[in-house]
Enzyme design. Sequence first.
Site, PDB file in Angstrom:
ATOM      1  N   CYS A  76       0.841  -1.206   0.000  1.00 61.48           N
ATOM      2  CA  CYS A  76       0.000   0.000   0.000  1.00 61.48           C
ATOM      3  C   CYS A  76       0.874   1.255   0.000  1.00 61.48           C
ATOM      4  O   CYS A  76       1.619   1.473  -0.946  1.00 61.48           O
ATOM      5  CB  CYS A  76      -1.003  -0.060   1.159  1.00 61.48           C
ATOM      6  SG  CYS A  76      -2.357   1.118   0.956  1.00 61.48           S
ATOM      7  N   HIS A 176      -3.882  -5.108  -0.208  1.00 66.18           N
ATOM      8  CA  HIS A 176      -3.427  -5.658   1.074  1.00 66.18           C
ATOM      9  C   HIS A 176      -3.480  -7.183   1.012  1.00 66.18           C
ATOM     10  O   HIS A 176      -4.544  -7.764   1.225  1.00 66.18           O
ATOM     11  CB  HIS A 176      -4.305  -5.140   2.210  1.00 66.18           C
ATOM     12  CG  HIS A 176      -4.060  -3.706   2.525  1.00 66.18           C
ATOM     13  ND1 HIS A 176      -3.133  -3.293   3.454  1.00 66.18           N
ATOM     14  CD2 HIS A 176      -4.584  -2.581   1.991  1.00 66.18           C
ATOM     15  CE1 HIS A 176      -3.098  -1.980   3.478  1.00 66.18           C
ATOM     16  NE2 HIS A 176      -3.975  -1.518   2.616  1.00 66.18           N
ATOM     17  N   GLU A 178      -2.528  -9.233   3.124  1.00 70.10           N
ATOM     18  CA  GLU A 178      -2.889  -9.755   4.460  1.00 70.10           C
ATOM     19  C   GLU A 178      -4.387  -9.704   4.716  1.00 70.10           C
ATOM     20  O   GLU A 178      -4.858 -10.256   5.706  1.00 70.10           O
ATOM     21  CB  GLU A 178      -2.103  -8.996   5.546  1.00 70.10           C
ATOM     22  CG  GLU A 178      -2.572  -7.579   5.862  1.00 70.10           C
ATOM     23  CD  GLU A 178      -2.063  -6.497   4.906  1.00 70.10           C
ATOM     24  OE1 GLU A 178      -1.614  -6.843   3.797  1.00 70.10           O
ATOM     25  OE2 GLU A 178      -2.138  -5.317   5.284  1.00 70.10           O
TER      26      GLU A 178
END
Lengths: 194, 251
Positions: A76, A176, A178
């Site tokens: 990001c 992202h 994650e």
Amino acid sequence: MIAVIDYDMGNIRSLGYALQRLGADWKLTSDASEILSASHVILPGVGNAAEAMNNLKRLHLPELIWKIRRPVLGICVGMQVMCRHSEEGDAECMGIFDAKVKRFKETTGVKVPNMGWSPLANMESKLFKGIKSGEYAYFVHSYYAPLCPDTIATSRHPDLFSASLKYENFYGCQFHPEKSGEAGERILDNFLKF
Amino acid sequence: MPAKRIIPCLDVKDGRTVKGINFEGLADVGDPVELGARYASAGADELVYLDISASKEGRHTFTELVGRIAARINIPFTVGGGISSVEDAARLLDAGADKITINSAAVANPDLITQISSRYGRQFVVVAIDAKLVDGTWRVTTHGGSRLTGLELFAWAREVEKRGAGEIMFTSMDHDGTRHGYPCETFARLCDSLSIPVIASGGAGSAEDIADVLSKGKADAALAASIFHYCEITIPELKEKLHEAGISVRR
């Protein structure tokens, strides 16, 4: 050991948990020798690019990051500060990726920030091994890197932008991983296997 | 444009998932972490966990739970219930929440939106708005619809956006719990008047209702609880139906 760079930019807890789910041994650090000796380095980031660059400079991290020969992944804003420049706070950035980060334009039907799940396309890297074109990833951002020679995956909002960048051992994801479900975990796992 | 999102909502009391049916007769539908993980692997795009504990112990249990959710769940999740200060928001962020949702506290103290947003970013703040139609005007309510405020829905939504909310979650208290669908015209007007995403909540009784609010209602996401908890429709089935209706969803 995986070094997650600590430069006071946002919550890295979810990244830490994702690494933990993948069985990775990781550490949050801003120590030069720890970063240089790590098997992999992750530069996370949530927030403002200009503030992120200021924090990195204060910790003498930009020149250190350039020296890393192991795989590095910016996520990001972490990816954006690895570009040449960001319109956000008119920030001169690290210049690893050959792109100038711009702000999305609010027009009819185009919401800023771009928040939610968007499909990935044009994937050209081992980072996306096992990920099929059209697989969705989770994005939250108001600024983007346009397409450039370093682009290794694209997404749209509504025009094409760089979902992912690569230059030598440096990688970046605008999304992202994650928070991108099983596909995101696969991408992180691919990176950890470099 | 990102895909339209499907968001199961889990009400949590003292660390256990419950769902109020018309706010009465709470039934235990399981462990919040397991239920959330099940939804995530079934294709939920996000999760919302609302703490409905009234006690201090309940709140403490919820914070611990947020940590366990963050450790397990690989999609974004929002938490809410009882957040009335920047400190409450910070505590939940530290525990691993991706977003927080505030409702009555934002009405009582609109500056709270500004404070949380400027400190943690717009993407972290979801403002929930409950409203009901009173004499032809959509009036904002608080405390689960029991208190009528002087605020008008559209004006309040614009203020909430201006103060830094990243998303608005709108519930019509006239439709919530009825399972007869959403007020799609009101949603469309709300979405057209804002540049931040709108999450439709309260009223889904079927896949068609959800398809309507995401198409005619122009909502960016739909939040639902009971139709998932009681397995009336699975998330893959719902997404298949939305896809058939020409709605872009992550499948």
